[in-house]
Design an enzyme around this catalytic site. Sequence first.
Site, PDB file in Angstrom:
ATOM      1  N   ASP A  30       5.030  -1.466  21.010  1.00  0.00           N
ATOM      2  CA  ASP A  30       4.335  -2.666  21.482  1.00  0.00           C
ATOM      3  C   ASP A  30       2.897  -2.705  20.962  1.00  0.00           C
ATOM      4  O   ASP A  30       2.135  -1.753  21.173  1.00  0.00           O
ATOM      5  CB  ASP A  30       4.345  -2.650  23.020  1.00  0.00           C
ATOM      6  CG  ASP A  30       4.054  -4.006  23.616  1.00  0.00           C
ATOM      7  OD1 ASP A  30       3.738  -4.939  22.857  1.00  0.00           O
ATOM      8  OD2 ASP A  30       4.148  -4.129  24.846  1.00  0.00           O
ATOM      9  N   ASP A  31       2.540  -3.785  20.327  1.00  0.00           N
ATOM     10  CA  ASP A  31       1.167  -3.968  19.813  1.00  0.00           C
ATOM     11  C   ASP A  31       0.730  -2.803  18.917  1.00  0.00           C
ATOM     12  O   ASP A  31      -0.440  -2.420  18.919  1.00  0.00           O
ATOM     13  CB  ASP A  31       0.152  -4.133  20.974  1.00  0.00           C
ATOM     14  CG  ASP A  31       0.312  -5.444  21.722  1.00  0.00           C
ATOM     15  OD1 ASP A  31       1.334  -6.125  21.532  1.00  0.00           O
ATOM     16  OD2 ASP A  31      -0.591  -5.782  22.513  1.00  0.00           O
ATOM     17  N   CYS A  70       4.215 -10.920  22.037  1.00  0.00           N
ATOM     18  CA  CYS A  70       5.402 -10.179  22.479  1.00  0.00           C
ATOM     19  C   CYS A  70       6.701 -10.969  22.640  1.00  0.00           C
ATOM     20  O   CYS A  70       7.688 -10.690  21.965  1.00  0.00           O
ATOM     21  CB  CYS A  70       5.102  -9.503  23.813  1.00  0.00           C
ATOM     22  SG  CYS A  70       3.650  -8.447  23.779  1.00  0.00           S
ATOM     23  N   ARG A  74      10.311 -10.596  20.456  1.00  0.00           N
ATOM     24  CA  ARG A  74      11.481  -9.915  21.039  1.00  0.00           C
ATOM     25  C   ARG A  74      12.707 -10.826  21.008  1.00  0.00           C
ATOM     26  O   ARG A  74      13.833 -10.365  20.813  1.00  0.00           O
ATOM     27  CB  ARG A  74      11.154  -9.483  22.475  1.00  0.00           C
ATOM     28  CG  ARG A  74      10.230  -8.289  22.480  1.00  0.00           C
ATOM     29  CD  ARG A  74       9.382  -8.148  23.732  1.00  0.00           C
ATOM     30  NE  ARG A  74       8.246  -7.321  23.373  1.00  0.00           N
ATOM     31  CZ  ARG A  74       8.185  -6.008  23.540  1.00  0.00           C
ATOM     32  NH1 ARG A  74       9.175  -5.367  24.118  1.00  0.00           N
ATOM     33  NH2 ARG A  74       7.144  -5.326  23.133  1.00  0.00           N
ATOM     34  N   LYS A 124      10.243  -2.349  28.144  1.00  0.00           N
ATOM     35  CA  LYS A 124       9.701  -3.708  28.306  1.00  0.00           C
ATOM     36  C   LYS A 124      10.713  -4.746  27.844  1.00  0.00           C
ATOM     37  O   LYS A 124      11.135  -4.733  26.699  1.00  0.00           O
ATOM     38  CB  LYS A 124       8.413  -3.814  27.493  1.00  0.00           C
ATOM     39  CG  LYS A 124       7.812  -5.209  27.442  1.00  0.00           C
ATOM     40  CD  LYS A 124       6.407  -5.137  26.877  1.00  0.00           C
ATOM     41  CE  LYS A 124       5.897  -6.479  26.429  1.00  0.00           C
ATOM     42  NZ  LYS A 124       4.498  -6.406  25.979  1.00  0.00           N
ATOM     43  N   HIS A 126      10.538  -8.576  28.749  1.00  0.00           N
ATOM     44  CA  HIS A 126       9.668  -9.713  28.405  1.00  0.00           C
ATOM     45  C   HIS A 126      10.417 -10.911  27.823  1.00  0.00           C
ATOM     46  O   HIS A 126       9.898 -11.631  26.975  1.00  0.00           O
ATOM     47  CB  HIS A 126       8.538  -9.272  27.453  1.00  0.00           C
ATOM     48  CG  HIS A 126       7.261 -10.030  27.756  1.00  0.00           C
ATOM     49  ND1 HIS A 126       6.074  -9.823  27.092  1.00  0.00           N
ATOM     50  CD2 HIS A 126       7.018 -11.011  28.666  1.00  0.00           C
ATOM     51  CE1 HIS A 126       5.159 -10.627  27.566  1.00  0.00           C
ATOM     52  NE2 HIS A 126       5.704 -11.353  28.528  1.00  0.00           N
ATOM     53  N   SER A 151       5.102  -7.410  30.418  1.00  0.00           N
ATOM     54  CA  SER A 151       3.995  -6.521  30.020  1.00  0.00           C
ATOM     55  C   SER A 151       3.407  -5.826  31.237  1.00  0.00           C
ATOM     56  O   SER A 151       3.344  -6.421  32.320  1.00  0.00           O
ATOM     57  CB  SER A 151       2.885  -7.318  29.331  1.00  0.00           C
ATOM     58  OG  SER A 151       3.338  -7.841  28.122  1.00  0.00           O
ATOM     59  N   HIS A 230       0.764  -0.820  24.184  1.00  0.00           N
ATOM     60  CA  HIS A 230       0.104  -2.034  24.699  1.00  0.00           C
ATOM     61  C   HIS A 230      -0.992  -1.639  25.688  1.00  0.00           C
ATOM     62  O   HIS A 230      -0.906  -0.612  26.350  1.00  0.00           O
ATOM     63  CB  HIS A 230       1.173  -2.887  25.391  1.00  0.00           C
ATOM     64  CG  HIS A 230       0.779  -4.281  25.748  1.00  0.00           C
ATOM     65  ND1 HIS A 230      -0.066  -4.579  26.792  1.00  0.00           N
ATOM     66  CD2 HIS A 230       1.142  -5.465  25.200  1.00  0.00           C
ATOM     67  CE1 HIS A 230      -0.208  -5.900  26.872  1.00  0.00           C
ATOM     68  NE2 HIS A 230       0.513  -6.454  25.921  1.00  0.00           N
ATOM     69  N   ASP A 282       6.572  -4.911  17.836  1.00  0.00           N
ATOM     70  CA  ASP A 282       6.720  -6.348  18.102  1.00  0.00           C
ATOM     71  C   ASP A 282       5.646  -7.231  17.498  1.00  0.00           C
ATOM     72  O   ASP A 282       5.879  -8.392  17.191  1.00  0.00           O
ATOM     73  CB  ASP A 282       6.816  -6.608  19.617  1.00  0.00           C
ATOM     74  CG  ASP A 282       5.512  -6.344  20.359  1.00  0.00           C
ATOM     75  OD1 ASP A 282       4.674  -5.558  19.872  1.00  0.00           O
ATOM     76  OD2 ASP A 282       5.328  -6.913  21.449  1.00  0.00           O
ATOM     77  N   ASN A 283       4.442  -6.701  17.370  1.00  0.00           N
ATOM     78  CA  ASN A 283       3.344  -7.491  16.785  1.00  0.00           C
ATOM     79  C   ASN A 283       2.184  -6.552  16.475  1.00  0.00           C
ATOM     80  O   ASN A 283       2.210  -5.380  16.845  1.00  0.00           O
ATOM     81  CB  ASN A 283       2.899  -8.637  17.711  1.00  0.00           C
ATOM     82  CG  ASN A 283       2.513  -8.182  19.110  1.00  0.00           C
ATOM     83  OD1 ASN A 283       3.268  -8.374  20.064  1.00  0.00           O
ATOM     84  ND2 ASN A 283       1.364  -7.565  19.247  1.00  0.00           N
ATOM     85  N   LYS A 303      -3.231  -8.820  16.234  1.00  0.00           N
ATOM     86  CA  LYS A 303      -2.457  -9.580  17.219  1.00  0.00           C
ATOM     87  C   LYS A 303      -2.991 -11.007  17.387  1.00  0.00           C
ATOM     88  O   LYS A 303      -4.199 -11.231  17.401  1.00  0.00           O
ATOM     89  CB  LYS A 303      -2.501  -8.842  18.567  1.00  0.00           C
ATOM     90  CG  LYS A 303      -1.705  -9.515  19.674  1.00  0.00           C
ATOM     91  CD  LYS A 303      -1.616  -8.641  20.915  1.00  0.00           C
ATOM     92  CE  LYS A 303      -0.825  -9.351  22.014  1.00  0.00           C
ATOM     93  NZ  LYS A 303      -0.617  -8.502  23.196  1.00  0.00           N
TER      94      LYS A 303
END
Length: 501
Positions: A30-31, A70, A74, A124, A126, A151, A230, A282-283, A303
């Site tokens: 994540d991130d 996010c 996903r 996660k 989301h 999140s 994240h 994811d990003n 991001k």
Amino acid sequence: MGFIHIAFLSFLFVCTYAASPPNFVLIFADDLGFGDLGCYGHPSSLTPNLDRLAAGGLRFTNFYCTSPVCSPSRASLLTGRYQTRSGIYPGVLYPGSIGGLPLNETTIAELLKPLGYATAAVGKWHLGVGANGKFLPTRQGFDEYLGIPYSHDMGPCHNLTCFPPDVKCFGMCDLGTVMVPLMHNEVIKQQPVNFLDLEQAYSDFSTSFIAAAAARNEPFFLYYASHHTHYPQYAGLGAAGKTSRGPFGDALLEFDNTVGNLLATLESTGVINNTLVFFTSDNGPSLMRMSRGGNAGALKCGKGTTYDGGMREPAIAFWPGMIKPGVSHELASTLDILPTIAQLAGAKVPPVELDGVDMTEILLNHGKSQRDTMMFYPTDASETFGLFALRLRKYKAHFYTQGSIHSSTTPDKDCSGLALLKPHDPPLLFDVEADPSEHYPLLLDDHPHLQELLEKIKRVKEKFESSMLFGESQISKGTDPQLEPCCNPLCSPKPSCCQCH
Ligand code: MG
């Protein structure tokens, strides 16, 4: 005789293959930025297990997710479709969101279920909770789920790390929301979740799932979507204070430890040679968190932006005996994971407009990609603006640029939330192989031959956008505080009464 012998061997191969279709472990960070892992050049990250995956597998350098935030990213990962089709735009889902990933979308788990796969989602989600949990993973093809369904900054902050003790959030979380729940399937197991034990719980759940499926001789699909890295960063005893990179590095190390546990379990249960492990994120990094955010390496911004730092990700495919170690510069995307898994498992792809392409040729033969374009929708995708950017082979054209609060604090003013929406006609054009940092736009005066390329890009954009049917926006349906997960549903006053010990 020779023919019969070969025919028999082929028959045997088909039977053996059919008897044990491959397992899939999909690990989603994540991130996490392009420059965050040791194997992608970060000088102080400790990622020995991810580095081991990269050393023994295929490491991608041109791998993209579909959104700089996010939820949309996903949705695309699990459906093989741009988020605009499934309606996961604009922005992200919240704990009380009324909408979620529509149930008529086919996820990777739903693709594999008819073939007898055991499926589990961990971490996660989301992609929505909804009334009576109607959008949870257990409604989207997963037999089991353990995790926080959104999140972990979407709730009041509490103690997140044990070193130094009692360090709370570094910044703001969502104070007016219920405490962050840990859900098992559709039941709240803890509220608030204990972050210090969370990663161990995820690791234990995942390794038990693998061991149980292996013992039953069942093929399996594990989707492990980690909350690390994240904001706000957390880490339990095994990782807190153990790296020189601070809270982000500790969170990343704890995540990496789980990757090691997954690999050890695949080895000890004897299924590692029949398992594709795929890792990506994811990003891009949340640069607004400064040293507690991630790192996009050589890429521009992070991001929230459609520069490459927001959407080009580290990605590793690992499958001993099937994938030869190496590096691939081929263009590939999270969109391609569903068709690739379908191909490897012998599953039917869903009868819908898919945006992903099969990448088995890249994985198994270090071959060429079937993909020559990548589309960039912003955080707040809309039919009004459409694509913000388009990559065609080595060229990337920006039709709009915009900074983001998530990428503020960098010296590059284009990244900041103060960099307002700006149209570009003709588009801002970069050769992202020669200039991966998107620093030096190609000017038509210097490169008159590019006129033809721009016209081609325009045609590709028009063709793609005419094929894009925006699904009903799930996020615009808004939120209802009554839908926020509460372990004590009839209590008052909410949200503070939603606590169970
Ligand atoms: Mg993210």
